[in-house]
Design an enzyme around this catalytic site. Structure first.
Site, PDB file in Angstrom:
ATOM      1  N   GLU A  89       0.825  -1.363  -0.161  1.00  0.00           N
ATOM      2  CA  GLU A  89      -0.068  -0.095   0.066  1.00  0.00           C
ATOM      3  C   GLU A  89       0.952   1.172  -0.117  1.00  0.00           C
ATOM      4  O   GLU A  89       1.689   1.515   0.766  1.00  0.00           O
ATOM      5  CB  GLU A  89      -0.845  -0.010   1.122  1.00  0.00           C
ATOM      6  CG  GLU A  89      -1.742   1.203   1.544  1.00  0.00           C
ATOM      7  CD  GLU A  89      -2.681   0.995   2.695  1.00  0.00           C
ATOM      8  OE1 GLU A  89      -3.324   1.931   2.869  1.00  0.00           O
ATOM      9  OE2 GLU A  89      -2.385  -0.089   3.513  1.00  0.00           O
ATOM     10  N   ASP A 128       0.319   5.154   0.440  1.00  0.00           N
ATOM     11  CA  ASP A 128      -0.874   5.928   0.873  1.00  0.00           C
ATOM     12  C   ASP A 128      -0.054   7.474   0.510  1.00  0.00           C
ATOM     13  O   ASP A 128       0.632   8.077   1.455  1.00  0.00           O
ATOM     14  CB  ASP A 128      -0.754   6.061   2.640  1.00  0.00           C
ATOM     15  CG  ASP A 128      -1.621   4.982   3.035  1.00  0.00           C
ATOM     16  OD1 ASP A 128      -2.476   4.567   2.043  1.00  0.00           O
ATOM     17  OD2 ASP A 128      -1.487   4.553   4.182  1.00  0.00           O
ATOM     18  N   GLU A 151      -3.376  11.072   3.167  1.00  0.00           N
ATOM     19  CA  GLU A 151      -4.303  10.687   4.226  1.00  0.00           C
ATOM     20  C   GLU A 151      -4.424  12.008   4.981  1.00  0.00           C
ATOM     21  O   GLU A 151      -3.310  12.437   5.517  1.00  0.00           O
ATOM     22  CB  GLU A 151      -3.917   9.505   5.004  1.00  0.00           C
ATOM     23  CG  GLU A 151      -3.712   8.276   4.288  1.00  0.00           C
ATOM     24  CD  GLU A 151      -3.861   7.092   5.397  1.00  0.00           C
ATOM     25  OE1 GLU A 151      -4.777   6.494   5.601  1.00  0.00           O
ATOM     26  OE2 GLU A 151      -2.872   6.713   5.710  1.00  0.00           O
ATOM     27  N   HIS A 168       3.664   1.657   2.621  1.00  0.00           N
ATOM     28  CA  HIS A 168       3.864   0.458   3.605  1.00  0.00           C
ATOM     29  C   HIS A 168       3.940  -0.754   2.887  1.00  0.00           C
ATOM     30  O   HIS A 168       3.521  -0.807   1.769  1.00  0.00           O
ATOM     31  CB  HIS A 168       2.369   0.175   4.036  1.00  0.00           C
ATOM     32  CG  HIS A 168       1.755   1.174   5.039  1.00  0.00           C
ATOM     33  ND1 HIS A 168       1.493   1.109   6.190  1.00  0.00           N
ATOM     34  CD2 HIS A 168       0.942   2.393   4.780  1.00  0.00           C
ATOM     35  CE1 HIS A 168       0.844   2.165   6.813  1.00  0.00           C
ATOM     36  NE2 HIS A 168       0.673   3.005   5.890  1.00  0.00           N
TER      37      HIS A 168
END
Length: 458
Positions: free
Chosen positions: A232, A234, A237, A248
């Site tokens: 993942e 990101d 956010e 991640h």
């Protein structure tokens, strides 16, 4: 993403969920244009669309309108076991605007937090960008590329998250790997991320009903035995009070079902699982600059602005190892360099590198599973496989979004490095409060562009 508990609880009040294809509601994907740029800055407009995640959709008996799942309970007559449930239950089309508050106009996508429909109230949403065929997910490899978008999150308060990120889903939503999944990416199936969420109703073409336990705080969610895991990235956010960019990684490639508490990284096994749940985050406030991003600050979140994220490789080629993730902003015609870390014991980093991640983990006293699971090189390997674009708005039943915008953990001394992550009080972010006080909160993503470094912004 960084909830405290193993369950990543995206809150919603949709009726139910599934894997067969229903025919009671037509599925019409909202159109969304994006731009692919080339060196020198010329950009080509691509006509694309978005699709709602299957977890929000109505799931009913294939031969009637009887719900297979209501509230946070499965119908045991239709779903006595995972395989029979997948055969009996149909996933239906969505009224994007009327039920879910999802609208598009040209290159703009709006996600409204609370939508009161004629029969139910919906909380939050998650959509994926579809490719030109309007059936499979658009898959991105951003090595030695940049990804740019405009965002207006001025109405998002403490406790909300307007997110834009990439996950290593199957392009067809798992339809070819799992033949019992008849719906596929056209109906938003196959989600996964590094939290290995257990609240996904169907994983690997089977209902996640084994060991299903209703959520103690969300009357419309629960958790099954299995989680669904994958790498993942990101990119964004955020709410009006704070933002983070966080890679991640996992020890596996592609969407993978985890089957034990240890493998899933549940509870006390958080750092023993196949995925890095903490990630390596760059949050300007947490990294020591409390004047950089927020209402009236250097990046003024009371207005729309542009977010540019660059994925540099060691040899400046699209085949090289990912070595650095850079961030810059553009607002009111001005390019704004990223903030620099201002933490005792750390150099003045302004981008994410393995050196930054290692220094941050050491100074903050955090477990460095990002490094042990492969760091940026593994993140780059995920992009090589192809990653789907996700955009969502959600509140947090696990940790009230305090990991993004407040002091977290709440029992730690906020004066210690890394604990303070934003200005919101630790009492903020309760889903019942956010849902009742800010139902009209909306995140607007627009002007999505991607291409070689330096090609997507002026």
């Amino acid at each position: 993403m960084f909830p405290a508990a193993a369950l990543l609880s995206l809150s919603f009040l949709a009726i139910a969920y599934g894997q067969q294809v229903g025919t009671l509601t037509a599925e019409n994907h909202p159109k969304l244009s994006v731009q692919q740029c080339s060196a020198g800055g010329s950009c080509q407009t691509l006509q694309r669309s978005v699709v709602l995640d299957s977890n929000w959709r109505w799931l009913h008996d294939v031969s009637s309108s009887t719900n297979c799942y209501t509230g946070n309970t499965w119908d045991t007559s239709l779903c006595p076991d995972p395989q029979t449930c997948a055969q009996n239950c149909a996933l239906d089309g969505a009224d994007y605007a009327g039920t879910y508050g999802i609208t598009t106009s040209g290159n703009q996508l709006s996600l409204k937090f609370v939508t009161q429909g004629p029969y139910s109230k919906n909380i939050g949403s998650r959509v994926y960008l579809l490719s030109e065929d309007d059936t499979t997910y658009e898959m991105f490899n951003l090595k030695n590329q940049e990804f740019t978008f405009d965002v207006d999150m001025s109405t998002l308060p403490c406790g909300l998250n307007g997110a834009l990120y990439f996950v290593e889903m199957d392009a067809d939503g798992g339809q070819s790997r799992f033949p019992t999944n008849k719906a596929g990416s056209k109906y938003g199936t196959g989600y996964c991320d590094t939290q290995c969420p257990h609240d996904i109703k169907f994983i690997n073409g089977e209902a996640n009903i084994l060991g299903w336990a209703p959520s103690p705080s969300d009357p419309n969610a629960g958790a099954g035995q299995y989680g669904t895991c994958c790498n993942e990235m990101d990119v964004w956010e955020a709410n009006s009070m704070g933002a983070a960019v966080t890679p991640h990684v996992c020890s596996v490639q592609g969407q993978t079902r985890c089957e034990s508490a240890t493998q899933c990284g549940d509870g006390d096994d958080r750092y023993d699982g196949i995925c890095d749940k903490d990630g390596c985050d760059f949050n300007s406030w947490r990294m020591g600059d409390q004047t950089f991003l927020g209402p009236g600050k250097t990046v003024d979140t009371s207005q729309k602005f542009t977010v540019v994220t660059q994925f540099l490789t060691a040899d400046n080629t699209t085949s090289g190892a990912l070595s650095e993730i850079r961030r810059l902003y553009v607002q009111n015609g001005k390019v704004i360099a990223n903030s620099k870390t201002n933490i005792p014991g750390m150099d003045a980093f302004d981008s994410i590198t393995d050196d930054f991640c290692n220094a941050q983990k050491q100074v903050f006293g955090d477990t460095n599973t990002f490094e042990s699971l492969g760091g940026l090189k593994q993140m780059g390997a995920a992009f090589e496989q192809g990653m789907a674009l996700v955009m969502s708005i959600w509140d947090d039943h696990a940790a009230e979004m305090l990991w993004l915008d407040s002091d977290y953990p709440t029992d730690a001394d906020p004066s210690q490095p890394g604990v303070s992550r934003g200005p919101c009080p630790t009492s903020s972010g309760q889903p019942t409060d956010v849902e009742s006080q800010s139902p009209g909160a909306t995140v607007v993503f627009s002007n999505i562009k991607f291409g070689p470094i330096g090609s997507t912004y002026a």
